[in-house]
Design a protein around this motif. Structure first.
Motif, PDB file in Angstrom:
ATOM      1  N   ASP A  61     134.278  37.126  37.443  1.00 28.41           N
ATOM      2  CA  ASP A  61     134.115  36.040  38.418  1.00 28.41           C
ATOM      3  C   ASP A  61     133.769  36.594  39.793  1.00 28.41           C
ATOM      4  O   ASP A  61     132.921  36.033  40.508  1.00 28.41           O
ATOM      5  CB  ASP A  61     135.393  35.208  38.505  1.00 28.41           C
ATOM      6  CG  ASP A  61     135.654  34.415  37.240  1.00 28.41           C
ATOM      7  OD1 ASP A  61     134.699  34.166  36.485  1.00 28.41           O
ATOM      8  OD2 ASP A  61     136.820  34.064  36.999  1.00 28.41           O
ATOM      9  N   GLN A  64     130.190  37.563  39.844  1.00 24.64           N
ATOM     10  CA  GLN A  64     129.348  36.369  39.926  1.00 24.64           C
ATOM     11  C   GLN A  64     129.327  35.819  41.348  1.00 24.64           C
ATOM     12  O   GLN A  64     128.268  35.393  41.844  1.00 24.64           O
ATOM     13  CB  GLN A  64     129.879  35.303  38.967  1.00 24.64           C
ATOM     14  CG  GLN A  64     129.071  34.006  38.960  1.00 24.64           C
ATOM     15  CD  GLN A  64     129.705  32.928  38.100  1.00 24.64           C
ATOM     16  OE1 GLN A  64     130.616  33.199  37.303  1.00 24.64           O
ATOM     17  NE2 GLN A  64     129.243  31.703  38.254  1.00 24.64           N
ATOM     18  N   LYS A  79     126.170  35.395  43.962  1.00 25.89           N
ATOM     19  CA  LYS A  79     125.847  34.100  44.555  1.00 25.89           C
ATOM     20  C   LYS A  79     125.645  34.231  46.067  1.00 25.89           C
ATOM     21  O   LYS A  79     124.686  33.670  46.627  1.00 25.89           O
ATOM     22  CB  LYS A  79     126.956  33.095  44.257  1.00 25.89           C
ATOM     23  CG  LYS A  79     126.716  31.700  44.812  1.00 25.89           C
ATOM     24  CD  LYS A  79     127.853  30.760  44.465  1.00 25.89           C
ATOM     25  CE  LYS A  79     127.819  30.357  43.021  1.00 25.89           C
ATOM     26  NZ  LYS A  79     126.692  29.431  42.710  1.00 25.89           N
ATOM     27  N   VAL A  92     132.868  29.024  41.585  1.00 25.86           N
ATOM     28  CA  VAL A  92     133.211  30.179  40.756  1.00 25.86           C
ATOM     29  C   VAL A  92     134.707  30.209  40.431  1.00 25.86           C
ATOM     30  O   VAL A  92     135.104  30.414  39.279  1.00 25.86           O
ATOM     31  CB  VAL A  92     132.805  31.494  41.450  1.00 25.86           C
ATOM     32  CG1 VAL A  92     133.233  32.700  40.611  1.00 25.86           C
ATOM     33  CG2 VAL A  92     131.307  31.526  41.702  1.00 25.86           C
TER      34      VAL A  92
END
Length: 361
Positions: A312, A315, A319, A341
């Protein structure tokens, strides 16, 4: 700041509005700016404000009428090679410095200190790349050779900062500047003897080299507004030997930043509120009003996410790095990106975070 050895000078010059227009061109513009001949590619145009990325990685932000003798070159944009950049640094800094190249760095340092400096930067770069590669991050090589300058003493370092337009506080040992893409620092003494002063210098190298590497391999993006907690949380996480030298320090206990942990626990016990985490995520204000607690919580929360939710976290970094360039990053957008997220249940997230920190030994 907690350690107060270094800091990352982040640039908001072009993060002004949605009307900033990025320019998609690989053509090279030549012009004179502030008495300096600059070659680079256009980044954006906003009314009469222009952005130019020079061949050494310097990001110029200027009014159109400040540029003279401007013309488009017949050559496509290309960064300086390491050898070209080395020669330019030698001319810029003079005979009191030696300049060496490694695979990714061009490092300037006081004469006779070649055995001390260049390889340290390269080793930290390799460590940072390895750390993210094994965790599934998509990385790229730096577009430009990474420049690091080690000044002879504090006075020289502070004068260099002033010349660059940066106010360098007395306690600062080094900084990475997003505008120039350079890392600048000075040796407090003891680099050759590994004295106590050398340890603080070494900590500064780790922190600032992490900033510089992250902004050049795709973890952060120099041309988007990166939240302070993201940048500083990552750099403080790399300070312990268990992160930047995990081969020799493999235990989780070695990955804990003891100074930041102590400061965060003190903050928890005295003035941390139920909304502290959400405020850290949506605003950079506490890095100005209460930097010690901000750096401490940025480290603690980043360490928590990396240790408990690494996919996470990866990610989320992706982003933030892929946001549209040269745009403001509102509190609302920061909140939305985060909850997309990690979810919006901050009470549960904060409880897990607090329990994780409490159990650290």
């Amino acid at each position: 700041m907690a350690r107060l050895g270094g800091f990352c000078v982040l640039c908001g010059l072009a993060f002004c509005s949605a009307s900033v227009r990025a320019v998609d061109t690989q053509s090279m513009l030549e012009t004179d700016l502030n008495g300096e001949h600059v070659e680079g590619r256009m980044l954006y145009q906003h009314e009469q404000q222009l952005g130019l990325l020079a061949r050494d990685g310097h990001w110029w932000n200027f009014k159109a009428d400040a540029a003279t003798n401007a013309r488009w070159s017949n050559e496509a944009f290309r960064p300086y090679t390491s050898s070209e950049l080395r020669r330019r640094l030698e001319r810029e800094l003079g005979e009191r410095f030696e300049v060496s190249s490694t695979r990714h760095f061009v490092v300037a340092y006081p004469l006779g200190q070649k055995e001390i400096w260049p390889d340290r930067f390269e080793e930290l770069y390799a460590s940072c790349v390895h750390y993210f590669s094994v965790r599934g991050f998509t990385l790229h090589d730096p577009e430009f050779p990474l420049v690091a300058i080690v000044w002879h003493n504090k006075a020289e370092f502070q004068e260099a900062g002033r010349h660059s337009g940066t106010v360098v506080r007395d306690e600062i040992v080094g900084f990475y500047w997003q505008i120039t893409n350079r890392l600048m620092m000075y040796d407090q003494g003891g680099a050759a003897t590994k004295s106590r002063n050398w340890q603080e210098t070494a900590d500064t190298i780790v922190h600032e080299a992490t900033h510089q590497t992250a902004f050049n391999i795709g973890i952060h993006n120099r041309f988007v507004h990166n939240p302070d907690w993201v940048c500083e949380g990552l750099a403080t996480m790399f300070e312990p030997a268990g992160v930047h030298d995990s081969r020799n320090f493999p235990d989780r206990a070695d990955r804990i930043n003891r100074t930041r942990l102590e400061q965060f626990r003190q903050y928890q016990a005295t003035k941390r509120t139920a909304t502290s985490l959400q405020e850290l995520i949506t605003s950079d204000q506490r890095f100005k009003s209460d930097p010690q607690s901000a750096y401490a919580e940025a480290w603690a929360f980043t360490f928590f996410l990396v240790e408990t939710q690494p996919r996470d976290y990866a990610q989320f970094l992706q982003k933030t790095a892929q946001r549209p360039p040269f745009r403001d990053y509102s509190d609302r957008d920061r909140y939305a990106d985060f909850v997309s997220v990690f979810g919006s249940d901050f009470r549960m997230l904060d409880a897990r975070f607090a329990r994780f920190i409490k159990e650290l030994k």
